[in-house]
Design an enzyme around this catalytic site. Structure first.
Site, mmCIF file in Angstrom:
data_model
loop_
_atom_site.group_PDB
_atom_site.id
_atom_site.type_symbol
_atom_site.label_atom_id
_atom_site.label_comp_id
_atom_site.label_asym_id
_atom_site.label_seq_id
_atom_site.Cartn_x
_atom_site.Cartn_y
_atom_site.Cartn_z
ATOM 1 N N HIS A 73 41.423 64.983 34.682
ATOM 2 C CA HIS A 73 41.808 65.337 33.318
ATOM 3 C C HIS A 73 40.804 66.312 32.730
ATOM 4 C CE1 HIS A 73 44.708 62.057 33.081
ATOM 5 N NE2 HIS A 73 43.813 61.301 33.681
ATOM 6 N N HIS A 101 36.536 56.842 27.490
ATOM 7 C CA HIS A 101 35.603 57.810 26.933
ATOM 8 C C HIS A 101 34.807 57.200 25.786
ATOM 9 C CE1 HIS A 101 34.458 61.288 24.388
ATOM 10 N NE2 HIS A 101 33.920 61.547 25.537
#
Lengths: 335, 335, 335, 335, 335, 335
Positions: A291, A334
């Protein structure tokens, strides 16, 4: 009446209301007598001394100067604040529940009275910071306009259309579009039912298109797809008084005048309101594996003075193809 | 006694009081024993690590070190503040009425006791911001001196002359002149009657001459016309005590010592007070048509970290020829 | 047939030939099938990775791709060179005598065959340098066009009008106007008699408006006064062959094709030819005493990588009021 | 006659020959009539548009303008070149043998006729590069002067004293001193016997004091220790002709005039010749272990446009204490 | 069990706990299934869009994602603050008396409960400022960890060893060493008796090695001497609950989870904790005469956005040779 | 014998040949006596004064200093040139035909004798430019090594494997991998049959990973995937002489010595050769519509001093998904 727009982010635009051809002075900004006896007025969007890429100003040719109003007085409407210590800090991730829009039959609420501050940081006096507001409304602004002395508004409609009348002309903004109305620009908002949306406000920097680095000369939000209104004016006396509302140091103030402020017959310059349709965003992403970070979906950025660090970014998650091989489907965890 | 000055903005100056020839050490700053048994002291005007163009410091050779004083205590005089939330914001344009100067026969007031803060933004602790003060006084400072720990003072006398005694020497400043006394420089003010003026204070940046761009190598305030005092000292014991006043985080503090702080026999460096006569400003303006923005009258600027954006500019409207053709006579309307 | 222009220096312009409405694809640059079956072509004016203010490119939608031509071959016309060692250096100040224009009755000469290099420095391969050429001609270019692979041409007509047909449209340039045709843009020149002028060529940088510093947001050459052609095309087969001439590493090369290269039906972008009328220059100068340096008359500048140092400046001495008091009338002596 | 100097690297100096007090105009550069009927002349050392820290120019007030001379003609003396391909490259480390100085009894040789180019890179036309020359001479320059149109000379006398007469005044430079005479400054050299030395020439950048980083506000070559001559003039007719020699694009040219060019009665500015005594270098080095890189002995640097990369550095190995513990005595091997 | 470290300031490190070879995915960051079924998580230490030299992030491969915890609640321990107006300003120089460490027999105190704020400036919300804290403790942290959401901790032990367990591995820090634990990194502290030290916290910038300027490529703190822990994990359920403490906007908050957060089996990246032994500092100083400014002893610096001006520097006074000739022995007086 | 590598672009690596544990000095670079009696040598890859992100150097600990060789002499092998005027310019697009590799049975050709220059621009003496070479070979380099004094080699094998022995260790590079060997690093090449490839040489700048802008902290070539050799040495006398070949100002020179130059037992630093496998490139591209410019496939870039403009980019066209909707399949036409 069909709305028209000019295109080009940050262009030096020129526009005349077609009812007054030749209203724009030729070859100079300050003729001794302007065409049609208009008043020349410069609206500055930056320090005079900024280098070209950040120097912003427009020249407005209007029926009466904008200074012709009575003094400003404090004005109690809406729920704006910039005192970030009012609420205790909370390190948990927050999602805001949808804000309820009052029924017009119960309580008329326009764009100004329906403003609520959610959160922020920094402060307008120091020319550094941001705030997030919501607006909920069910009525159009009537004989009143708003301008922001503190910074710029990036407005994201969530439900309902917004028809903006500004000193630069008219602009219709629907959900899936955004618009930016910058410091000092007067505007009035017409709505067509229950309407709601978000506002991202930045102090001390304007929104820019991000530098693209290796992405190259095209991609993400293309400058050509930003639309700017064309000049439109009304020469309207308002016997009952027209109210000019200013957001100044986080608070509202109001002044009375007896004519519509939307009396700009022609203008030119690179400091204007603008809108953008999010469908035109050219999405870039991983096409082999892994990603990319969400910065790859940045539409507009307001830069801080640290290279690569934004004061605020406006980022979207547009429809796109997801084609990465051997990659965890949701984006990575994250922190 | 005739006052003398050296010229050159930001020069590396050298100066000795003529009563002590050779007081300045040759070829080094810190000899084991200085000439005349003086004490070497560095006064820093910037971070040690600043690049050359912004690195500022001077070396002072004095009879006693400046640290020889008793502790500082809060000191209640004048009306200084840096709490900008004390007064509600007001978006209207303001002009200040002339401030009244008390008669010396009624109330003695010197430069320190006659300080009043008008407005400001930012704060000294964050090294970013400015304040505007006025001073009104009718008496000289007697056995006391002031220094500003927060930032630099740009002083604009409006009525009455000011004779500054500083650690760098003496400087007479009359109306139509300005002077700048920077952070950490001790000074005392003698006046000759009712005296009034403005002070622009900046935190975190020093005043500079603006870069001129296309104007070229000469013009506006020329560096040659800035004047710096020459070394002057007094070796004076003060039995009753000498009061050193410090402005620190927006408040005044005072410490006692038993000698005059103006005991610097020689000094060299590029961090000094200076003055400038506004008549020497080389005015540039439109010579064909239209008006230029008022930034064209900038004398000194204190830069922010955004290119082209000043923390504060000192701008004047000097006598000049107005020769633009076919141009509205007063400057344009401006927002 | 009236020539039209769009205004705004460095704008993101959009233009369609009115004979083909909708020729510009909406919301993207590369549709699978372009309107009218046109070919999309990007013309890059900078490295893809330049930051926004220096990133230049345009998208051209044309009837046939520009690559459809036969190979280039050396082409012996004109008197161009970039070998600066051909002539011995000469430190004396030079003025060029007027270059003689041959009579059309004696010898037909068009814009290409009438090119002569005067002087220069640097070289195109290293992307750093400049050259000065003159052109003298008495005939229009017939079925041939030129483009510069080495750098940009700033063209200053001295006698006679020039009608440029470019891939972006048509542009008429008369004495007291200048135009800029940048690297890679094909153009053909029509003249109407004996014609002469100068060309300033720069390698490795484009012309920009200078940053104005204290002059502020307006003045010198205003961005609004730069004019850009509107899209115009011809769909013309050229049986006898159309000659495309390229200036490449200081020499000319020619390639044959069988159609006119001016087949761009629509285009958008910020990399375009443009023109400017020197009368619109807002002159700024001393209005009290002394002269300003001639940089104050800079119209356009091509920046080197040293701050404040130009690769080349285009400077004019426009009509203006001279009002300095007590100042030597001609400008100062200068070395 | 005792030579005097002013101190301060890059200062805005002012100087008048004491024989003509008041020769410097007050408060302006270009009076209609200068004091004593002098001619004002600006000597530019940088582009007009450079930012303050690199903007260099001086104003000279002289008896006759410097342009009053006959045309320049090629001049065959010395052995200068900037054709670096004349000699095949050689990757071996080279040391130059001492250059022999001819005996005055055999052959008179002055500073100009005794110039020899050793090596170099780049070229003056591209404003980027350097050259190294030696000079050997046994006679003073008689009724002739030199100036360098290509760049700056940093002159290092190795044997014998040099008395420079320049447009800015006189300067005596002995071994262990260096001096810098910048582009365009006329000078003549008197010697007192057999004399030899090195010249480092740079094109396109001036020498600066290096930024010191963590070393702080003092150290290495202190700005205070650079000395600048004071104004001195001669009003001398030269019946037999005075020869002005110019180094231009690596070659010499000469022009005749009938007066001494050292007719500058007063001057001010920051573009001057200067000298420095190497004993005043404040040496910094390792005081615990290991060696520092030789850049720590940099006196002056001419910067390229890559941060931290110099066009040329002038570095010395001064006497100093070597106190590193447990460290190899000679400096490290280095490639 | 011997602690191991990797070396190199700011390196892109890779590390696997040797109990799980191959735990680090090869050639990508986000495989669909990570080795050993671990969870990939990115910890960002800068804006995504920072240029390479300031772009900081690490990828952690862990047994459970770090988001698996209950909500944070205010947590009353220690004596932290960032309200700098709590105490009146005091311009006198201060030295802090040694802080008393309570006896473990009287009161157990760990690293978190023993935190006290001394002073500071700025604020974490505006990403600009610093704080100084002390810690005093006599007990290890038990089933609890801390992380700082506001900025980075530079920790200076003064008495007693500190064994840090972090998400990146274990690190033992003794007096004369320092360590830095950056924003968002979880850590727990074991102590071995009465322990005390200082913490320098910075908001909005990370610590860097200073640019060395003329000092050259080696010297002061060499990058090779900074040590980074190697991956270490525990797969430990904590029935009684594990407490994660966050310092957020100057206050503490705590959340419960039922497993140890030190479950990172492998990681790679350039955003890590690190330590440095002060004995390895290569001291540079004057070796001829005079003193250098104390900036010459800078170990680490957190830069502000003004060139040469630090937000905070960490400076030491290491053992070194003092060899300056004819120089006052103690450093100069300084203001 | 298995080749090992360390990972991390631009890391401060440390490496010892395992046959000599402790060969690297601890805590300093220049001990009085190095472990094993080795010689310390610094190899500089940048000006000493470059800021940290561009400051490159390594310390090599070797059996004999690298300066122990006889003088260099011109060496006639290969077909290198940097005289770009040798061939007339040609504006046509060129594709190079595959270069023929001679049969080993006919003519032995190693990496040096098989070098051919294709094209280039700029020149090494001016530290600005690039060249493209091919190599064709069928034999290993025997008792000889090469280093480039002019710039860096980026080597792209097209057919056949290359085993590099360098001063930093051994590195095997196969087709689909690239390697970079920088200025001054000695290397020898072993091949295993007919071998061919390209070399991109840059003068005056090193290759860097491009700044990614909105792409964020990961993507394109990830720094973790660059591999660096580990220390390996041979202590080998070469009776017949070992030939060190230097490419200097575009020509080859050779010097004799009597031992292998690959005698580096340990080293540390951030200036090393490295290799990269192109399969690890994380491809980013359009995932909605339109094409991105090819800069999006940049692996490494050598920056010029103009922001965004590269001296040279190394760009690949990797396998990837092409998912743009309604977009012309081949990339756009481009000039």
């Amino acid at each position: 009446f069909i709305l028209q727009y000019m295109s080009g982010f940050g262009n030096e635009h020129v526009s005349e209301d077609p009812r007054c051809p030749g209203a724009l002075p030729e070859g100079q900004n300050n003729p001794q007598v302007c065409p049609y006896g208009l008043y020349a007025e410069q609206l500055s969007g930056s320090a005079f001394t900024c280098p070209r890429p950040t120097n912003k100003r427009s020249w407005l040719y209007r029926i009466l100067p904008s200074v012709c109003h009575k003094p400003f007085k404090p004005f109690e409407e809406g729920h704006l604040t910039h005192n970030w210590d009012e609420v205790e800090p909370d390190p948990n991730q927050l999602r805001w529940k949808p804000f309820e829009i009052p029924k017009a039959s119960q309580k008329k609420m326009d764009f100004v009275s329906g403003l609520h501050t959610l959160c922020g940081a920094g402060e307008p006096r120091g020319r550094n910071g941001l705030a997030v507001h919501v607006f909920v409304c069910n009525a159009s602004m009537l004989d009143r306009c708003l301008y922001n002395s503190d910074g710029d508004f990036l407005i994201v409609p969530q439900q309902g259309k917004l028809l903006f009348t500004t000193e630069f002309g008219k602009m219709l903004v629907e959900p899936n579009e955004i618009c930016v109305i910058q410091q000092g620009m007067r505007f009035s908002v017409e709505v067509f039912g229950e309407t709601r949306g978000y506002i991202l406000e930045v102090y001390g920097a304007h929104f820019e298109l991000p530098d693209l680095g290796p992405i190259g000369a095209n991609g993400l939000a293309n400058p050509r797809d930003f639309l700017v209104p064309v000049a439109w004016y009304e020469d309207r006396q308002v016997a009952g008084g027209y109210t000019v509302i200013s957001k100044y140091q986080g608070k509202l103030f109001a002044a009375q005048q007896d004519f519509s402020p939307f009396n700009v017959v022609a203008w030119h310059g690179n400091y204007t309101p603008y809108k953008y349709h999010l469908e035109k965003f050219m999405v870039i992403n991983s096409v082999a594996f892994d990603h990319a970070d969400p910065s790859i979906f940045t539409v507009l950025t307001a830069k801080s003075t640290r290279p690569g660090v934004a004061l605020a970014d406006f980022v979207i998650f547009p429809p796109r193809w997801g084609v990465a091989n051997n990659t965890f489907r949701p984006p990575y965890y994250h922190r």
